[in-house]
Design a protein around this motif. Sequence first.
Motif, mmCIF file in Angstrom:
data_model
loop_
_atom_site.group_PDB
_atom_site.id
_atom_site.type_symbol
_atom_site.label_atom_id
_atom_site.label_comp_id
_atom_site.label_asym_id
_atom_site.label_seq_id
_atom_site.Cartn_x
_atom_site.Cartn_y
_atom_site.Cartn_z
ATOM 1 N N VAL A 76 3.191 23.970 43.803
ATOM 2 C CA VAL A 76 3.557 22.690 43.174
ATOM 3 C C VAL A 76 4.963 22.793 42.574
ATOM 4 C CG1 VAL A 76 2.987 21.079 41.294
ATOM 5 C CG2 VAL A 76 1.162 22.036 42.719
ATOM 6 N N TRP A 77 5.220 23.879 41.873
ATOM 7 C CA TRP A 77 6.551 24.090 41.295
ATOM 8 C C TRP A 77 7.621 24.097 42.386
ATOM 9 C CZ3 TRP A 77 6.937 28.083 36.720
ATOM 10 C CH2 TRP A 77 6.185 27.597 35.622
ATOM 11 N N ILE A 78 7.333 24.822 43.471
ATOM 12 C CA ILE A 78 8.314 24.917 44.558
ATOM 13 C C ILE A 78 8.605 23.539 45.136
ATOM 14 C CG2 ILE A 78 8.715 25.773 46.912
ATOM 15 C CD1 ILE A 78 7.282 28.371 46.098
ATOM 16 N N SER A 79 7.559 22.768 45.408
ATOM 17 C CA SER A 79 7.823 21.486 46.083
ATOM 18 C C SER A 79 8.608 20.535 45.180
ATOM 19 C CB SER A 79 6.532 20.858 46.615
ATOM 20 O OG SER A 79 5.840 20.231 45.576
ATOM 21 N N ILE A 80 8.271 20.490 43.891
ATOM 22 C CA ILE A 80 9.017 19.591 42.993
ATOM 23 C C ILE A 80 10.464 20.056 42.833
ATOM 24 C CG2 ILE A 80 9.203 18.781 40.583
ATOM 25 C CD1 ILE A 80 6.109 18.661 40.533
ATOM 26 N N MET A 81 10.660 21.354 42.625
ATOM 27 C CA MET A 81 12.019 21.841 42.344
ATOM 28 C C MET A 81 12.913 21.929 43.576
ATOM 29 S SD MET A 81 12.026 24.274 39.121
ATOM 30 C CE MET A 81 10.620 24.497 38.069
ATOM 31 N N SER A 82 12.312 21.908 44.756
ATOM 32 C CA SER A 82 13.158 21.990 45.953
ATOM 33 C C SER A 82 13.373 20.627 46.609
ATOM 34 C CB SER A 82 12.547 22.953 46.982
ATOM 35 O OG SER A 82 11.331 22.427 47.473
ATOM 36 N N GLN A 83 12.613 19.609 46.153
ATOM 37 C CA GLN A 83 12.706 18.324 46.854
ATOM 38 C C GLN A 83 13.275 17.171 46.028
ATOM 39 O OE1 GLN A 83 8.965 17.467 48.834
ATOM 40 N NE2 GLN A 83 8.878 19.541 49.670
ATOM 41 N N ARG A 84 13.136 17.237 44.711
ATOM 42 C CA ARG A 84 13.614 16.111 43.888
ATOM 43 C C ARG A 84 15.118 16.202 43.665
ATOM 44 N NH1 ARG A 84 8.986 15.558 45.171
ATOM 45 N NH2 ARG A 84 7.216 15.182 43.768
ATOM 46 N N SER A 85 15.724 15.053 43.436
ATOM 47 C CA SER A 85 17.168 15.041 43.188
ATOM 48 C C SER A 85 17.454 15.662 41.817
ATOM 49 C CB SER A 85 17.705 13.606 43.216
ATOM 50 O OG SER A 85 17.356 12.937 42.015
ATOM 51 N N VAL A 86 18.680 16.117 41.633
ATOM 52 C CA VAL A 86 19.041 16.792 40.381
ATOM 53 C C VAL A 86 18.933 15.855 39.160
ATOM 54 C CG1 VAL A 86 20.861 18.045 39.159
ATOM 55 C CG2 VAL A 86 20.395 18.556 41.558
ATOM 56 N N PRO A 87 19.477 14.625 39.218
ATOM 57 C CA PRO A 87 19.332 13.747 38.040
ATOM 58 C C PRO A 87 17.866 13.464 37.693
ATOM 59 C CG PRO A 87 20.922 12.830 39.592
ATOM 60 C CD PRO A 87 20.284 13.993 40.281
ATOM 61 N N HIS A 88 17.040 13.344 38.725
ATOM 62 C CA HIS A 88 15.611 13.121 38.508
ATOM 63 C C HIS A 88 14.993 14.330 37.776
ATOM 64 C CE1 HIS A 88 11.443 11.801 39.485
ATOM 65 N NE2 HIS A 88 11.224 13.081 39.735
ATOM 66 N N LEU A 89 15.323 15.530 38.255
ATOM 67 C CA LEU A 89 14.770 16.749 37.643
ATOM 68 C C LEU A 89 15.223 16.912 36.195
ATOM 69 C CD1 LEU A 89 14.981 19.173 40.672
ATOM 70 C CD2 LEU A 89 12.894 18.564 39.460
ATOM 71 N N GLN A 90 16.461 16.534 35.911
ATOM 72 C CA GLN A 90 16.937 16.640 34.522
ATOM 73 C C GLN A 90 16.033 15.813 33.606
ATOM 74 O OE1 GLN A 90 20.944 15.285 35.200
ATOM 75 N NE2 GLN A 90 21.758 17.358 35.441
ATOM 76 N N LYS A 91 15.651 14.634 34.067
ATOM 77 C CA LYS A 91 14.775 13.772 33.267
ATOM 78 C C LYS A 91 13.346 14.318 33.223
ATOM 79 C CE LYS A 91 17.441 9.538 33.976
ATOM 80 N NZ LYS A 91 18.423 10.003 34.978
ATOM 81 N N VAL A 92 12.922 14.936 34.333
ATOM 82 C CA VAL A 92 11.579 15.546 34.380
ATOM 83 C C VAL A 92 11.473 16.656 33.327
ATOM 84 C CG1 VAL A 92 10.013 16.978 35.778
ATOM 85 C CG2 VAL A 92 11.119 14.979 36.812
ATOM 86 N N PHE A 93 12.511 17.500 33.223
ATOM 87 C CA PHE A 93 12.459 18.608 32.255
ATOM 88 C C PHE A 93 12.435 18.092 30.814
ATOM 89 C CE2 PHE A 93 14.887 21.181 35.697
ATOM 90 C CZ PHE A 93 13.702 21.424 36.368
ATOM 91 N N GLU A 94 13.125 16.982 30.588
ATOM 92 C CA GLU A 94 13.082 16.345 29.266
ATOM 93 C C GLU A 94 11.658 15.875 28.965
ATOM 94 O OE1 GLU A 94 14.589 15.637 26.336
ATOM 95 O OE2 GLU A 94 15.934 17.149 27.175
ATOM 96 N N ARG A 95 11.099 15.161 29.919
ATOM 97 C CA ARG A 95 9.752 14.587 29.785
ATOM 98 C C ARG A 95 8.703 15.698 29.651
ATOM 99 N NH1 ARG A 95 6.853 11.070 27.663
ATOM 100 N NH2 ARG A 95 5.022 10.348 28.786
ATOM 101 N N TYR A 96 8.960 16.801 30.328
ATOM 102 C CA TYR A 96 8.043 17.950 30.345
ATOM 103 C C TYR A 96 7.690 18.393 28.928
ATOM 104 C CZ TYR A 96 6.367 22.702 31.400
ATOM 105 O OH TYR A 96 5.624 23.852 31.479
#
Length: 338
Positions: free
Chosen positions: A211-231
């Motif tokens: 799950v970690w691999i698929s999210i971190m290798s497929q989502r765009s960088v701006p999206h991931l920045q917001k995901v880590f905040e939300r996390y």
Amino acid sequence: MALVSEFLGQLTLSYGGEEEPKFPTVVPARDFDPEKDATRIDNAIKTKGVDEQTVIDILTRRSTEQRREIAFEYERIAKKDLSVALKGALSGSLEALLLGLMKSTAQYDASELKASMKGLGTDEETLIEMVCSRNNEELLEIKRVYKEMFKKELDKEVAGDTSGDFAKLMLALVQTKRDEPSNVVDYEKIDEDARCLYEAGVQRKGTDVAVWISIMSQRSVPHLQKVFERYKSYSPYNMKESIRKEVKGDLEKSFLTLVECFENRQLYFANRLNEAMKSKGAKEKVVTRIMVSRCEVDLMKIRSEFKKTHKRTLYQTIAEHTKGDYQKALLSLCGGDD
């Protein structure tokens, strides 16, 4: 007026398409004369004891395109390949740095990746740095050039050279399936990804690495920045702390590198340079690789992150931790003190 239009030309080049803007320290030299440069290098190499300073002055202050033209002229004048001549005339870290400059950024990255997987054992540290810190566009170009240079597919080489979850992550990244940044912020998706990262890791016993691999290798960088905040609203730990708790070894290093690059890629390189120079017996390979591979990309920005974080300039740090002609070449690539 010509100056202004030239400058604007550079800007539009950078912003065309989805490309990130560039912040190079090495830019094309004005009043460029490849024949004159080639002759000067030829004389410098022929000088008794080699005139390294001239070679450094020329090659570290010309763009990739210009160096290619110099090499073409050199071969015409001296009847031999410039890289071969440099190899014969120089040695050690200076040789590695100047030979690196004779390749385009993508060729250099491809050859560094190749070297990290050559022979017995893999140089995981290099592999992690290069695969995790390059964006989609850079990776696509590296893969194309890799095939051209080595007649092999990069993903096959990576798969053959690594194992386990680490191999799965490297492969997922090299396959460049990352989404392009979108102008639309999808809050539901951000929330869902943050929750999935938490449920696949900290919340359960054992980690669902897939799950970690698929999210971190497929989502765009701006999206991931917001995901880590939300996390942080799901987990008692931030993403980096969670990674340290959940996985170990090369997988841990890879995930941490990814998160650092998503958050601030230039800061990642600045920290890596700082670490490499401070370590006993400065890790010259790391310093060379970052300086050569980023000098026409974002070294100016790496410099400013360096100063902000380490309270002294990259220029001063290079001057203190390296020496001789190698130091002169690095300082020239650095492009000045802040």
